[in-house]
Design a protein around this motif. Structure first.
Motif, PDB file in Angstrom:
ATOM      1  N   PHE A  49       0.862  -1.173   0.000  1.00 49.90           N
ATOM      2  CA  PHE A  49       0.000   0.000   0.000  1.00 49.90           C
ATOM      3  C   PHE A  49       0.893   1.215   0.000  1.00 49.90           C
ATOM      4  CE2 PHE A  49      -2.354   3.476   1.790  1.00 49.90           C
ATOM      5  CZ  PHE A  49      -3.524   3.413   1.062  1.00 49.90           C
ATOM      6  N   PRO A  50       0.588   2.209  -0.779  1.00 49.07           N
ATOM      7  CA  PRO A  50      -0.470   2.284  -1.771  1.00 49.07           C
ATOM      8  C   PRO A  50      -0.240   1.271  -2.875  1.00 49.07           C
ATOM      9  CG  PRO A  50       0.644   4.421  -1.512  1.00 49.07           C
ATOM     10  CD  PRO A  50       1.388   3.428  -0.713  1.00 49.07           C
ATOM     11  N   ARG A  51      -1.317   0.829  -3.482  1.00 50.73           N
ATOM     12  CA  ARG A  51      -1.204  -0.144  -4.566  1.00 50.73           C
ATOM     13  C   ARG A  51      -0.648   0.534  -5.809  1.00 50.73           C
ATOM     14  NH1 ARG A  51      -7.069  -2.522  -4.113  1.00 50.73           N
ATOM     15  NH2 ARG A  51      -7.105  -1.355  -6.041  1.00 50.73           N
ATOM     16  N   PRO A  52      -0.067  -0.244  -6.702  1.00 53.29           N
ATOM     17  CA  PRO A  52       0.466   0.336  -7.939  1.00 53.29           C
ATOM     18  C   PRO A  52      -0.600   1.147  -8.673  1.00 53.29           C
ATOM     19  CG  PRO A  52       1.162  -1.941  -7.730  1.00 53.29           C
ATOM     20  CD  PRO A  52       0.181  -1.688  -6.629  1.00 53.29           C
ATOM     21  N   GLY A  53      -0.229   2.384  -9.018  1.00 50.95           N
ATOM     22  CA  GLY A  53      -1.130   3.260  -9.757  1.00 50.95           C
ATOM     23  C   GLY A  53      -2.095   4.060  -8.906  1.00 50.95           C
ATOM     24  N   ASP A  54      -2.135   3.840  -7.582  1.00 52.66           N
ATOM     25  CA  ASP A  54      -3.044   4.584  -6.719  1.00 52.66           C
ATOM     26  C   ASP A  54      -2.717   6.072  -6.705  1.00 52.66           C
ATOM     27  OD1 ASP A  54      -4.531   2.416  -5.926  1.00 52.66           O
ATOM     28  OD2 ASP A  54      -3.779   2.349  -3.865  1.00 52.66           O
ATOM     29  N   ALA A 101       1.210   6.437   4.327  1.00 55.76           N
ATOM     30  CA  ALA A 101       2.369   5.631   4.695  1.00 55.76           C
ATOM     31  C   ALA A 101       2.531   4.507   3.683  1.00 55.76           C
ATOM     32  CB  ALA A 101       2.181   5.041   6.090  1.00 55.76           C
ATOM     33  N   VAL A 102       3.753   4.078   3.467  1.00 54.53           N
ATOM     34  CA  VAL A 102       4.039   2.926   2.612  1.00 54.53           C
ATOM     35  C   VAL A 102       3.986   1.686   3.491  1.00 54.53           C
ATOM     36  CG1 VAL A 102       5.796   1.784   1.211  1.00 54.53           C
ATOM     37  CG2 VAL A 102       5.456   4.258   1.016  1.00 54.53           C
ATOM     38  N   GLU A 103       3.219   0.685   3.063  1.00 53.79           N
ATOM     39  CA  GLU A 103       3.091  -0.552   3.824  1.00 53.79           C
ATOM     40  C   GLU A 103       3.456  -1.728   2.928  1.00 53.79           C
ATOM     41  OE1 GLU A 103      -0.758  -0.898   5.674  1.00 53.79           O
ATOM     42  OE2 GLU A 103      -0.838   1.262   6.025  1.00 53.79           O
ATOM     43  N   VAL A 104       4.232  -2.649   3.478  1.00 53.23           N
ATOM     44  CA  VAL A 104       4.628  -3.859   2.765  1.00 53.23           C
ATOM     45  C   VAL A 104       4.341  -5.038   3.676  1.00 53.23           C
ATOM     46  CG1 VAL A 104       6.531  -5.112   1.691  1.00 53.23           C
ATOM     47  CG2 VAL A 104       6.439  -2.611   1.519  1.00 53.23           C
ATOM     48  N   ASP A 105       3.682  -6.043   3.138  1.00 49.46           N
ATOM     49  CA  ASP A 105       3.313  -7.223   3.917  1.00 49.46           C
ATOM     50  C   ASP A 105       4.025  -8.443   3.343  1.00 49.46           C
ATOM     51  OD1 ASP A 105       2.069  -8.791   5.778  1.00 49.46           O
ATOM     52  OD2 ASP A 105       0.113  -8.772   4.812  1.00 49.46           O
ATOM     53  N   LEU A 106       4.907  -9.030   4.142  1.00 49.66           N
ATOM     54  CA  LEU A 106       5.653 -10.246   3.784  1.00 49.66           C
ATOM     55  C   LEU A 106       5.366 -11.323   4.824  1.00 49.66           C
ATOM     56  CD1 LEU A 106       9.119  -8.702   2.879  1.00 49.66           C
ATOM     57  CD2 LEU A 106       7.772 -10.152   1.373  1.00 49.66           C
ATOM     58  N   GLN A 145       8.697  14.862   3.706  1.00 48.20           N
ATOM     59  CA  GLN A 145       7.294  14.906   3.307  1.00 48.20           C
ATOM     60  C   GLN A 145       7.174  14.499   1.846  1.00 48.20           C
ATOM     61  OE1 GLN A 145       5.848  18.881   3.809  1.00 48.20           O
ATOM     62  NE2 GLN A 145       7.071  19.716   2.165  1.00 48.20           N
ATOM     63  N   TRP A 146       5.987  14.010   1.489  1.00 47.85           N
ATOM     64  CA  TRP A 146       5.737  13.671   0.100  1.00 47.85           C
ATOM     65  C   TRP A 146       5.578  14.949  -0.705  1.00 47.85           C
ATOM     66  CZ3 TRP A 146       6.823   8.970  -0.996  1.00 47.85           C
ATOM     67  CH2 TRP A 146       6.425   7.894  -0.202  1.00 47.85           C
ATOM     68  N   SER A 147       6.195  15.001  -1.854  1.00 45.30           N
ATOM     69  CA  SER A 147       5.911  16.076  -2.800  1.00 45.30           C
ATOM     70  C   SER A 147       4.808  15.572  -3.715  1.00 45.30           C
ATOM     71  CB  SER A 147       7.171  16.419  -3.604  1.00 45.30           C
ATOM     72  OG  SER A 147       7.622  15.280  -4.316  1.00 45.30           O
ATOM     73  N   GLY A 148       4.082  16.480  -4.319  1.00 43.81           N
ATOM     74  CA  GLY A 148       3.047  16.073  -5.247  1.00 43.81           C
ATOM     75  C   GLY A 148       3.670  15.404  -6.464  1.00 43.81           C
ATOM     76  N   GLY A 149       2.974  14.441  -7.027  1.00 38.38           N
ATOM     77  CA  GLY A 149       3.451  13.780  -8.232  1.00 38.38           C
ATOM     78  C   GLY A 149       3.722  12.312  -8.029  1.00 38.38           C
ATOM     79  N   GLU A 150       4.424  11.744  -8.986  1.00 40.89           N
ATOM     80  CA  GLU A 150       4.703  10.310  -9.034  1.00 40.89           C
ATOM     81  C   GLU A 150       5.862   9.939  -8.108  1.00 40.89           C
ATOM     82  OE1 GLU A 150       3.964   6.646 -11.455  1.00 40.89           O
ATOM     83  OE2 GLU A 150       2.935   8.552 -11.437  1.00 40.89           O
ATOM     84  N   HIS A 151       5.698   8.831  -7.390  1.00 32.70           N
ATOM     85  CA  HIS A 151       6.748   8.306  -6.519  1.00 32.70           C
ATOM     86  C   HIS A 151       6.913   6.817  -6.796  1.00 32.70           C
ATOM     87  CE1 HIS A 151       7.212  11.922  -4.112  1.00 32.70           C
ATOM     88  NE2 HIS A 151       5.913  12.060  -4.263  1.00 32.70           N
ATOM     89  N   THR A 152       8.156   6.357  -6.732  1.00 31.09           N
ATOM     90  CA  THR A 152       8.464   4.955  -6.995  1.00 31.09           C
ATOM     91  C   THR A 152       9.033   4.307  -5.741  1.00 31.09           C
ATOM     92  OG1 THR A 152       8.928   5.458  -9.307  1.00 31.09           O
ATOM     93  CG2 THR A 152       9.785   3.381  -8.460  1.00 31.09           C
ATOM     94  N   VAL A 153       8.502   3.162  -5.403  1.00 31.28           N
ATOM     95  CA  VAL A 153       8.962   2.392  -4.245  1.00 31.28           C
ATOM     96  C   VAL A 153       9.537   1.076  -4.756  1.00 31.28           C
ATOM     97  CG1 VAL A 153       8.280   1.240  -2.108  1.00 31.28           C
ATOM     98  CG2 VAL A 153       7.203   3.400  -2.762  1.00 31.28           C
ATOM     99  N   THR A 154      10.709   0.734  -4.250  1.00 34.32           N
ATOM    100  CA  THR A 154      11.331  -0.552  -4.548  1.00 34.32           C
ATOM    101  C   THR A 154      11.546  -1.277  -3.233  1.00 34.32           C
ATOM    102  OG1 THR A 154      12.502   0.443  -6.414  1.00 34.32           O
ATOM    103  CG2 THR A 154      13.277  -1.709  -5.656  1.00 34.32           C
ATOM    104  N   SER A 170       4.804   2.202  -8.587  1.00 33.73           N
ATOM    105  CA  SER A 170       4.663   3.649  -8.489  1.00 33.73           C
ATOM    106  C   SER A 170       3.248   4.015  -8.086  1.00 33.73           C
ATOM    107  CB  SER A 170       4.990   4.315  -9.832  1.00 33.73           C
ATOM    108  OG  SER A 170       6.323   4.107 -10.174  1.00 33.73           O
ATOM    109  N   PHE A 171       3.128   5.154  -7.443  1.00 34.55           N
ATOM    110  CA  PHE A 171       1.833   5.730  -7.090  1.00 34.55           C
ATOM    111  C   PHE A 171       1.970   7.240  -7.195  1.00 34.55           C
ATOM    112  CE2 PHE A 171       4.262   5.292  -3.217  1.00 34.55           C
ATOM    113  CZ  PHE A 171       4.061   6.491  -2.561  1.00 34.55           C
ATOM    114  N   ARG A 172       0.863   7.921  -7.097  1.00 34.80           N
ATOM    115  CA  ARG A 172       0.836   9.373  -7.279  1.00 34.80           C
ATOM    116  C   ARG A 172       0.314  10.054  -6.023  1.00 34.80           C
ATOM    117  NH1 ARG A 172       1.696  12.179 -11.237  1.00 34.80           N
ATOM    118  NH2 ARG A 172       0.927  14.233 -11.674  1.00 34.80           N
ATOM    119  N   VAL A 173       1.035  11.069  -5.552  1.00 37.59           N
ATOM    120  CA  VAL A 173       0.577  11.861  -4.407  1.00 37.59           C
ATOM    121  C   VAL A 173      -0.088  13.122  -4.960  1.00 37.59           C
ATOM    122  CG1 VAL A 173       1.289  13.187  -2.385  1.00 37.59           C
ATOM    123  CG2 VAL A 173       2.366  10.977  -2.863  1.00 37.59           C
TER     124      VAL A 173
END
Length: 132
Positions: free
Chosen positions: A42-47, A54-59, A100-109, A128-131
């Motif tokens: 979360f956020p899901r791809p393209g959200d 917050a970025v959430e990863v479930d493993l 802080q998040w800036s507006g626009g596209e962000h990529t999480v790896t 990636s997701f968009r803020v």
């Protein structure tokens, strides 16, 4: 008049072809999905999300991860982890790698590997997701 019919026929065929391709590649209606063993992100791809997200990863339990946001490694001390469920959370905040998040596209790896309970199981996923 016949030229317009041909144009509409061409558009109709193109639309039918597009629908057929979508059904062929995603027959269950779900997008590409997540690689194993990743259980959720979360956020899901393209959200499109708000700045407080917050970025959430479930493993699964027994895995360790490294998180990168917009190419920046996030230090382990900034990650919140619930070891009993395998949920990892990170959010920008004052004094952190990203404040802080800036507006626009962000990529999480995210890269992971099993650290207990079996053989190594390394992997990587990027989205990636968009803020707004």
């Amino acid at each position: 008049m016949d030229r317009y019919r041909l144009v509409y026929l061409g558009f109709g065929l193109a639309l039918a072809g597009l629908v057929a391709l979508v059904i062929a590649f995603y027959p269950d209606g779900e997008g590409g999905g997540l690689p194993e063993p990743l259980e959720g992100v979360f956020p899901r791809p393209g959200d499109a999300v708000v700045r407080q997200t917050a970025v959430e990863v479930d493993l699964p339990v027994g895995y360790d991860l490294d998180l990168y946001v917009d190419g920046r490694p996030i230090p382990d001390v900034e990650l919140g982890v619930t070891a009993s469920t395998g949920e990892w959370i990170w959010q920008p905040a004052p004094g952190r790698s990203i404040e802080q998040w800036s507006g626009g596209e962000h990529t999480v790896t995210v890269t992971w590997d099993r650290v207990e309970g079996g053989r190594p199981d390394p992997g990587e996923f990027e989205w990636s997701f968009r803020v707004q």
